[in-house]
Design a protein around this motif. Structure first.
Motif, PDB file in Angstrom:
ATOM      1  N   ARG A  71       0.807  -1.227   0.000  1.00 41.49           N
ATOM      2  CA  ARG A  71       0.000   0.000   0.000  1.00 41.49           C
ATOM      3  C   ARG A  71       0.833   1.268   0.000  1.00 41.49           C
ATOM      4  O   ARG A  71       0.403   2.289  -0.516  1.00 41.49           O
ATOM      5  N   GLU A  72       2.039   1.194   0.619  1.00 43.68           N
ATOM      6  CA  GLU A  72       2.859   2.410   0.667  1.00 43.68           C
ATOM      7  C   GLU A  72       3.268   2.879  -0.721  1.00 43.68           C
ATOM      8  O   GLU A  72       3.395   4.070  -0.970  1.00 43.68           O
ATOM      9  N   THR A  73       3.459   1.934  -1.613  1.00 45.87           N
ATOM     10  CA  THR A  73       3.845   2.246  -2.985  1.00 45.87           C
ATOM     11  C   THR A  73       2.771   3.067  -3.702  1.00 45.87           C
ATOM     12  O   THR A  73       3.060   3.795  -4.645  1.00 45.87           O
ATOM     13  N   LEU A  74       1.540   2.917  -3.244  1.00 38.91           N
ATOM     14  CA  LEU A  74       0.408   3.559  -3.928  1.00 38.91           C
ATOM     15  C   LEU A  74       0.273   5.047  -3.634  1.00 38.91           C
ATOM     16  O   LEU A  74      -0.514   5.734  -4.279  1.00 38.91           O
ATOM     17  N   LYS A  75       1.009   5.521  -2.661  1.00 39.85           N
ATOM     18  CA  LYS A  75       0.958   6.944  -2.262  1.00 39.85           C
ATOM     19  C   LYS A  75      -0.481   7.443  -2.123  1.00 39.85           C
ATOM     20  O   LYS A  75      -0.871   8.457  -2.713  1.00 39.85           O
ATOM     21  N   GLY A  76      -1.261   6.711  -1.355  1.00 38.23           N
ATOM     22  CA  GLY A  76      -2.607   7.182  -1.027  1.00 38.23           C
ATOM     23  C   GLY A  76      -3.699   6.724  -1.974  1.00 38.23           C
ATOM     24  O   GLY A  76      -4.883   6.874  -1.680  1.00 38.23           O
ATOM     25  N   ARG A  77      -3.337   6.180  -3.131  1.00 36.14           N
ATOM     26  CA  ARG A  77      -4.392   5.705  -4.041  1.00 36.14           C
ATOM     27  C   ARG A  77      -5.061   4.452  -3.481  1.00 36.14           C
ATOM     28  O   ARG A  77      -4.468   3.714  -2.701  1.00 36.14           O
ATOM     29  N   ASP A  78      -6.281   4.206  -3.894  1.00 35.70           N
ATOM     30  CA  ASP A  78      -7.058   3.084  -3.360  1.00 35.70           C
ATOM     31  C   ASP A  78      -6.486   1.738  -3.822  1.00 35.70           C
ATOM     32  O   ASP A  78      -6.230   1.535  -5.021  1.00 35.70           O
ATOM     33  N   LEU A  79      -6.306   0.820  -2.881  1.00 38.43           N
ATOM     34  CA  LEU A  79      -5.677  -0.467  -3.210  1.00 38.43           C
ATOM     35  C   LEU A  79      -6.550  -1.302  -4.142  1.00 38.43           C
ATOM     36  O   LEU A  79      -6.065  -1.852  -5.143  1.00 38.43           O
ATOM     37  N   CYS A  80      -7.838  -1.415  -3.825  1.00 33.11           N
ATOM     38  CA  CYS A  80      -8.712  -2.269  -4.640  1.00 33.11           C
ATOM     39  C   CYS A  80      -8.797  -1.768  -6.077  1.00 33.11           C
ATOM     40  O   CYS A  80      -8.706  -2.552  -7.031  1.00 33.11           O
ATOM     41  N   GLN A  81      -8.967  -0.458  -6.208  1.00 37.05           N
ATOM     42  CA  GLN A  81      -9.045   0.123  -7.539  1.00 37.05           C
ATOM     43  C   GLN A  81      -7.735  -0.096  -8.312  1.00 37.05           C
ATOM     44  O   GLN A  81      -7.751  -0.422  -9.503  1.00 37.05           O
ATOM     45  N   GLU A  85     -10.964  -7.805   6.050  1.00 39.96           N
ATOM     46  CA  GLU A  85     -11.922  -7.027   5.248  1.00 39.96           C
ATOM     47  C   GLU A  85     -11.332  -6.643   3.897  1.00 39.96           C
ATOM     48  O   GLU A  85     -11.999  -6.703   2.869  1.00 39.96           O
ATOM     49  N   LEU A  86     -10.056  -6.272   3.922  1.00 40.34           N
ATOM     50  CA  LEU A  86      -9.368  -5.940   2.684  1.00 40.34           C
ATOM     51  C   LEU A  86      -9.284  -7.169   1.776  1.00 40.34           C
ATOM     52  O   LEU A  86      -9.534  -7.089   0.563  1.00 40.34           O
ATOM     53  N   ALA A  87      -8.955  -8.311   2.372  1.00 39.75           N
ATOM     54  CA  ALA A  87      -8.813  -9.545   1.587  1.00 39.75           C
ATOM     55  C   ALA A  87     -10.143  -9.935   0.950  1.00 39.75           C
ATOM     56  O   ALA A  87     -10.188 -10.383  -0.202  1.00 39.75           O
ATOM     57  N   LEU A  88     -11.233  -9.752   1.680  1.00 42.49           N
ATOM     58  CA  LEU A  88     -12.555 -10.062   1.120  1.00 42.49           C
ATOM     59  C   LEU A  88     -12.865  -9.147  -0.059  1.00 42.49           C
ATOM     60  O   LEU A  88     -13.398  -9.591  -1.082  1.00 42.49           O
ATOM     61  N   ALA A  89     -12.529  -7.868   0.094  1.00 40.49           N
ATOM     62  CA  ALA A  89     -12.779  -6.913  -0.988  1.00 40.49           C
ATOM     63  C   ALA A  89     -11.945  -7.267  -2.217  1.00 40.49           C
ATOM     64  O   ALA A  89     -12.442  -7.269  -3.348  1.00 40.49           O
ATOM     65  N   VAL A  90     -10.677  -7.594  -2.003  1.00 41.41           N
ATOM     66  CA  VAL A  90      -9.800  -7.943  -3.125  1.00 41.41           C
ATOM     67  C   VAL A  90     -10.265  -9.248  -3.780  1.00 41.41           C
ATOM     68  O   VAL A  90     -10.257  -9.389  -5.004  1.00 41.41           O
TER      69      VAL A  90
END
Lengths: 208, 208
Positions: free
Chosen positions: A16-26, A53-58
Motif C-alpha cells: 500500500r505504501e507504494t500507492l501513495k494514497g491511491r485506493d488499493l482495490c481500484q 476485510e481488505l482480503a474479502l474486498a480484493v
C-alpha cells in the motif's frame, strides 16, 4: 480454480505504501485490466480484522476477473476468505505445516533466495517458487541478491514454476525472463506508476 | 482438555516488554508454579515463524503442568500448535468465523468492553469473556474503562465465564472478584514483579 492451470507470467504483489494514497482495490483492478495474471495480497501492519476485510474486498475483484488471489504469510486470513493460495517466506510458517493446514488443493508458494531453499521447498510440496531479490529494492532493503546465473540454475533444477521477484522493472524484465522462468513478480513496477493499467500492459508486452 | 473444566481464576496474559529482558518461557513456568490457572500468549511484533516457535515452547510448559494455552488473535498459530484456545479482540477475526475455522471443541474467548459486545459474543458461541479494561493500564493505553457496576451487570447477563482484565493488581483483585466474576486476567501484576512465582501465589491467595 485448478492449481495446475495458474498463469504465472505477471504476478502482482501489493504494497500500500507504494500507492501513495491511491485506493488499493481500484489499483489492483487497474493492474488486472492491464494484464496481471496473479495477485498476492501482502499486508504487514494492519489488524487481523482490517486484513480480513481488505482480503474479502480484493477477492471480490480477483474472482470477478478469474484471477487467483494469494495471501502473503497469514494462513488465518487465507483460510478465512478461502483464498486460492498462500505465499510463505523463510520467516513464515514452515512449508509442511502450511500444507497440512491449508490442504492439498491450494496453491502454496515459497520465497527462495538460494538453490538449497528452492530444492527444499519443492521437496516439501511447494507449488511455485518466488526467487529473489534480483536487484536491491526499496520495499525489501534487507533481501540478498540472486544473480542471473543462480536464477537459471534454480529454474533448471526444479520442476515447479519459478517466478523472479525483487527489483524487476520494464528495463530488466525481458532479460530476467530469458533465464527460462515462468513469470515475473512485481510491486512498484506496476503500483508505483502513474498509469497502473498501462504499466501492466507494457510489462506483459515486454515479457511475452 | 475438556473446555468446560477450565479454571479461569488466575489468567496470565503475556507481554514480553513487561519482563524487562527476562526469559518468557521461564517466567511463564514460574507463574504457573505460583498458581496461574490459564495462559494466553500474546505477541504483536514478531514474525510468524518466531511466534510459532515461541508458541511451541510455551505449549511444552503448559502441557507439562496441565494448564490450557490460549493464543491471542492469531488463528494460524493456534491451529499450527493445536492450542487449547484462541482469544479474539474486537479488531481480530469475527467470532463466527473463528469458530468455524477452529472447531467446536476449542476454547474461544472474546474481549468485550460493553454489555452489548458481551451479549453478542455469547450469542455467537464464545466460551468466555475477557471484560475490561478495569483501570487505565500502560500496556493498553487506548482501552476504554469498564466500571465495577458494568462488570457486575455483564456477569449477571451472560451464562459463560467472565474474566476481568486491564489494570488488576493485588490492591483491587479481591474487590473486582466480588462482582461475582470467574477470574482475573493479569499481565504486569505478575510479569513485571521481581518474584513472579510469589506474585502469582499472592494474587491467588487474595482472590480465593
Amino acid at each position: 480454480m485448478n492449481k495446475s492451470d495458474v498463469d504465472y507470467r505477471l504476478y502482482l504483489v501489493t504494497d500500500r505504501e507504494t500507492l501513495k494514497g491511491r485506493d488499493l482495490c481500484q489499483s489492483i483492478e487497474h493492474a488486472i485490466l492491464g494484464g496481471v495474471t496473479l495477485v498476492q495480497l501482502r499486508e504487514k501492519s494492519v489488524s487481523t480484522r482490517e486484513f480480513l476485510e481488505l482480503a474479502l474486498a480484493v477477492k471480490g475483484i480477483t474472482t470477478r476477473h478469474g484471477i487467483p488471489l494469494i495471501i502473503n504469510d497469514r494462513l488465518d486470513i487465507a483460510l478465512a476468505i478461502d483464498a486460492d493460495g498462500l505465499h510463505i517466506g523463510q520467516d513464515d510458517l514452515p512449508m509442511p505445516l502450511a500444507r497440512k493446514l491449508f490442504g492439498p488443493d491450494k496453491i502454496i508458494g515459497v520465497s527462495a533466495g538460494t538453490l538449497e531453499e528452492s530444492l527444499l521447498a519443492e521437496k516439501q510440496g511447494a507449488d511455485y517458487l518466488g526467487v529473489g531479490a534480483m536487484v536491491a529494492t526499496p520495499t525489501k532493503p534487507e533481501a540478498k541478491i540472486v544473480t542471473f546465473d543462480e536464477l537459471k540454475q534454480i529454474k533448471k533444477s526444479v520442476h515447479i514454476p519459478v517466478v523472479a521477484i525483487g527489483g524487476i522493472h520494464e528495463w530488466n524484465a525481458r532479460e530476467t525472463m530469458s533465464s527460462g522462468i515462468d513469470g515475473i513478480s512485481v510491486v512498484s513496477a506496476i503500483l508505483a506508476q502513474d498509469d497502473i493499467k498501462s504499466a501492466a500492459q507494457q510489462l506483459l508486452k515486454v515479457i511475452c
